[in-house]
Design an enzyme around this catalytic site. Structure first.
Site, PDB file in Angstrom:
ATOM      1  N   CYS A 110     -13.395   4.185  15.081  1.00  0.00           N
ATOM      2  CA  CYS A 110     -13.966   4.744  13.966  1.00  0.00           C
ATOM      3  C   CYS A 110     -14.303   3.638  12.705  1.00  0.00           C
ATOM      4  O   CYS A 110     -13.548   2.709  12.782  1.00  0.00           O
ATOM      5  CB  CYS A 110     -12.829   5.785  13.198  1.00  0.00           C
ATOM      6  SG  CYS A 110     -13.105   6.426  11.700  1.00  0.00           S
TER       7      CYS A 110
ATOM      8  N   GLY B 220       4.920   0.978   6.145  1.00  0.00           N
ATOM      9  CA  GLY B 220       5.575   1.785   5.168  1.00  0.00           C
ATOM     10  C   GLY B 220       6.929   1.298   4.585  1.00  0.00           C
ATOM     11  O   GLY B 220       7.889   1.172   5.362  1.00  0.00           O
TER      12      GLY B 220
ATOM     13  N   CYS C  90      -8.863   3.370  15.006  1.00  0.00           N
ATOM     14  CA  CYS C  90      -9.034   3.152  13.460  1.00  0.00           C
ATOM     15  C   CYS C  90      -9.088   1.500  13.534  1.00  0.00           C
ATOM     16  O   CYS C  90      -8.480   0.750  13.919  1.00  0.00           O
ATOM     17  CB  CYS C  90      -7.834   3.276  12.554  1.00  0.00           C
ATOM     18  SG  CYS C  90      -7.876   2.442  11.029  1.00  0.00           S
TER      19      CYS C  90
ATOM     20  N   CYS D  40     -10.728   6.996   3.381  1.00  0.00           N
ATOM     21  CA  CYS D  40     -10.404   7.436   4.918  1.00  0.00           C
ATOM     22  C   CYS D  40      -9.470   8.597   4.653  1.00  0.00           C
ATOM     23  O   CYS D  40      -8.698   9.001   3.720  1.00  0.00           O
ATOM     24  CB  CYS D  40      -9.348   6.329   5.244  1.00  0.00           C
ATOM     25  SG  CYS D  40      -8.500   6.840   6.756  1.00  0.00           S
TER      26      CYS D  40
ATOM     27  N   TYR E 144      -6.331  -5.195   9.225  1.00  0.00           N
ATOM     28  CA  TYR E 144      -5.551  -5.378   8.200  1.00  0.00           C
ATOM     29  C   TYR E 144      -4.290  -4.879   8.725  1.00  0.00           C
ATOM     30  O   TYR E 144      -3.007  -5.484   8.384  1.00  0.00           O
ATOM     31  CB  TYR E 144      -5.913  -4.688   7.111  1.00  0.00           C
ATOM     32  CG  TYR E 144      -5.116  -4.564   5.940  1.00  0.00           C
ATOM     33  CD1 TYR E 144      -4.781  -5.711   5.230  1.00  0.00           C
ATOM     34  CD2 TYR E 144      -4.523  -3.372   5.589  1.00  0.00           C
ATOM     35  CE1 TYR E 144      -3.766  -5.626   4.061  1.00  0.00           C
ATOM     36  CE2 TYR E 144      -3.519  -3.548   4.363  1.00  0.00           C
ATOM     37  CZ  TYR E 144      -3.135  -4.459   3.734  1.00  0.00           C
ATOM     38  OH  TYR E 144      -2.167  -4.579   2.659  1.00  0.00           O
TER      39      TYR E 144
ATOM     40  N   ASN F 170       2.552  10.032  12.447  1.00  0.00           N
ATOM     41  CA  ASN F 170       1.627   8.993  11.819  1.00  0.00           C
ATOM     42  C   ASN F 170       0.107   9.435  11.658  1.00  0.00           C
ATOM     43  O   ASN F 170      -0.303   9.725  12.813  1.00  0.00           O
ATOM     44  CB  ASN F 170       1.739   7.553  12.218  1.00  0.00           C
ATOM     45  CG  ASN F 170       0.706   6.694  11.634  1.00  0.00           C
ATOM     46  OD1 ASN F 170       0.424   5.522  12.361  1.00  0.00           O
ATOM     47  ND2 ASN F 170       0.439   6.801  10.407  1.00  0.00           N
ATOM     48  N   GLY F 171      -0.440   9.573  10.427  1.00  0.00           N
ATOM     49  CA  GLY F 171      -1.773  10.154  10.545  1.00  0.00           C
ATOM     50  C   GLY F 171      -1.973  11.270   9.455  1.00  0.00           C
ATOM     51  O   GLY F 171      -0.960  12.003   9.197  1.00  0.00           O
TER      52      GLY F 171
ATOM     53  N   CYS G  20       1.915   5.025   8.160  1.00  0.00           N
ATOM     54  CA  CYS G  20       3.370   5.370   8.374  1.00  0.00           C
ATOM     55  C   CYS G  20       3.777   4.622  10.015  1.00  0.00           C
ATOM     56  O   CYS G  20       2.754   4.152  10.607  1.00  0.00           O
ATOM     57  CB  CYS G  20       3.590   6.758   8.463  1.00  0.00           C
ATOM     58  SG  CYS G  20       3.336   7.621   7.121  1.00  0.00           S
TER      59      CYS G  20
HETATM   60 FE1  SF4 Z   1      -9.559   3.542   9.781  1.00  0.00          FE
HETATM   61 FE2  SF4 Z   1     -11.648   3.722   8.053  1.00  0.00          FE
HETATM   62 FE3  SF4 Z   1     -11.614   5.412   9.973  1.00  0.00          FE
HETATM   63 FE4  SF4 Z   1      -9.922   5.588   8.224  1.00  0.00          FE
HETATM   64  S1  SF4 Z   1     -11.941   5.625   8.091  1.00  0.00           S
HETATM   65  S2  SF4 Z   1      -9.441   5.656  10.552  1.00  0.00           S
HETATM   66  S3  SF4 Z   1      -9.221   3.317   7.581  1.00  0.00           S
HETATM   67  S4  SF4 Z   1     -11.574   2.869  10.178  1.00  0.00           S
END
Ligand code: SF4
Length: 466
Positions: free
Chosen positions: A442, A28, A246, A392, A252, A103-104, A2
């Site tokens: 992450c 979004g 992320c 995710c 992407y 967002n999240g 989002c």
């Molecule tokens: Fe991003 Fe993948 Fe972590 Fe989700 S799991 S926050 S898509 S790096």
């Protein structure tokens, strides 16, 4: 997946918020909404559809006020209905009104909701944003806390990703989860207007050149007394030193002209392409990106390998992003509507086709078929990320584990299925080399190491859109 926006203090806040949301439309496309305060009351408008379709000049004229928050939504959890759209608003008996957009995704949504429901709190939707606002209002109304204290309590108890803007009649609050998973930036324009957004490209369009991060665990309030900052001990709440931005935002989702997590997205994508090219002995006549998200990855690859970079796939920009259309049937149709090839272009050529990731494999399979039908001799697929093997939990619509092609087939079987002559992914080690602080990210959808353990396996009762 989002986008959020917050604006204070400008009498045409709604127009500014609309422009900011428009810059974040890629995040979004299902619905959008806005809550605007004129100091006396908060007005809410939200609808299914694109920003410019929903926020017409007539509608904006109704939304006079100096504080605005807004949201564009792709439903990662909760169904694609107006009901689940954001912002959410709450009117309280004691006076204050609240509007919130976030967002999240949250990972302990259900236990927090159960707890609030047991205390008599009513929920109208199954959207995470509603949980956040109801939690804060409960802290303020029933526990006698200030809004900032309520947000701190939220950060101590609610786990997951939430880059959030909250408006009252007189103030704009901006805050972000201690792990800082989803992007969130803010800035002050030369005339003093404060803007918060998911991505810096939204600040650019509003005349703010210097984007600052809303840090993990930080709370920023813009009100009558100017800008005030507060924070929780984010490191203590995380239990580890590093953040968990992320990585997929760089690979992407984010626009290449955005700057966040201390990185320029465009540069990271080029670095991904360079890393992908290193040690790749593939012989080819040209490098072709899957537009648009792989454009700069392919550019980095082509420069490093000194192979001509060509735009052989033509994209219809009016279809929307395949990955963020929620239903599989719509996704399949979108692939054919979305891309075309230049036939003369591929005749008897060896192609390196670059994409950012493979999720279900549907899009890339159809694209390779298109390219081969257009006369290409060989198509060598190079992917700017490791294999996506895990879902995710933090707000990106990767499907359940067993829908991910990397979990169903070996890499060789995937190559056969999609019809490529060879296939290679970027390794996690090489992906880490593309950012300045690799420990602050992450990578869970690649390696399954979730920085915040989810309450339960990804559950499509709640995550019911894939
Ligand atoms: Fe991003 Fe993948 Fe972590 Fe989700 S799991 S926050 S898509 S790096």
């Amino acid at each position: 997946m989002c986008g959020i926006i917050g604006v204070h203090d400008q009498e045409r806040a709604a127009e500014m918020a609309m422009l900011g949301l428009f810059a974040e439309q890629h995040r979004g496309q299902e619905s959008c909404g806005m809550a605007v305060s004129d100091g006396r009351r908060l007005k809410l408008r939200k609808k299914m559809g694109l920003v410019k379709q929903v926020f017409t000049p007539e509608l904006l004229a109704e939304l006079r006020g100096n504080i605005a928050i807004g949201h564009v939504r792709y439903p990662t959890c909760g169904s694609a209905t107006e009901f689940n759209s954001q912002p959410h608003t709450v009117e309280t008996l004691s006076g204050p009104s609240f509007a919130l957009a976030s967002n999240g995704d949250l990972v302990n949504y259900q236990s927090i909701r159960n707890d609030l429901e047991s205390k008599g709190v009513y929920f109208a939707s199954d959207n995470d944003g509603e949980l956040l606002i109801k939690y804060i209002v409960y802290q303020v109304e029933k526990c006698g806390k200030s809004i900032v204290e309520g947000i701190k309590s939220l950060m101590e108890n609610i786990k997951g990703a939430y880059s959030t803007v909250l408006a009252t009649r007189e103030e704009l609050y901006m805050f972000r989860d201690p792990n800082a998973i989803r992007p969130m930036v803010w800035g002050i324009r030369s005339d003093g207007v404060v803007v918060a957004a998911s991505e810096s490209c939204a600040l650019d369009i509003l005349g703010i050149r210097e984007a600052m991060e809303v840090r993990g665990g930080e709370i920023i309030v813009s009100g009558k007394n100017g800008v005030i900052k507060d924070s929780v001990d984010a490191e203590k709440l995380r239990g580890v030193k590093s953040f968990n931005h992320c990585m997929f935002e760089h690979v992407y989702f984010s626009r290449p002209d955005s700057f966040h997590f201390g990185e320029n997205v465009y540069r990271v994508r080029q670095a991904i392409g360079q890393q992908l090219a290193e040690d790749d002995d593939c012989q080819a006549d040209m490098v072709v990106p899957v537009p648009d998200s792989a454009n700069f990855i392919a550019l980095g690859y082509a420069r490093k390998k000194e192979i001509p970079y060509e735009m052989g796939l033509i994209r219809n920009h009016y279809v929307g992003r395949t990955f963020i259309k929620p239903e599989q049937t719509i996704r399949d149709e979108s692939v054919h509507q979305k891309f075309n090839t230049l036939p003369f272009f591929f005749q008897d050529k060896r192609i390196v086709l670059i994409d950012d990731s493979i999720v279900r494999g549907t899009t890339i399979r159809n694209l390779i078929r298109l390219i081969k039908n257009s006369g290409a001799n060989e198509v060598h697929l190079r992917i700017g990320s490791p294999q996506v093997k895990y879902s995710c939990y933090y707000g990106i619509d990767t499907p359940t584990k067993n829908e991910l092609i990397a979990n169903k087939l070996t890499l060789e079987k995937i190559r056969e299925y999609i019809g490529a002559d060879s296939i290679k992914h970027l390794s996690i080690n090489k992906l880490r080399k593309t950012v300045h602080k690799p420990d602050d990210y992450c990578y869970a959808c690649f390696d399954g190491n979730y920085p915040i353990k989810p309450e339960r396996e990804l559950d499509r009762e709640k995550y019911n859109d894939s």
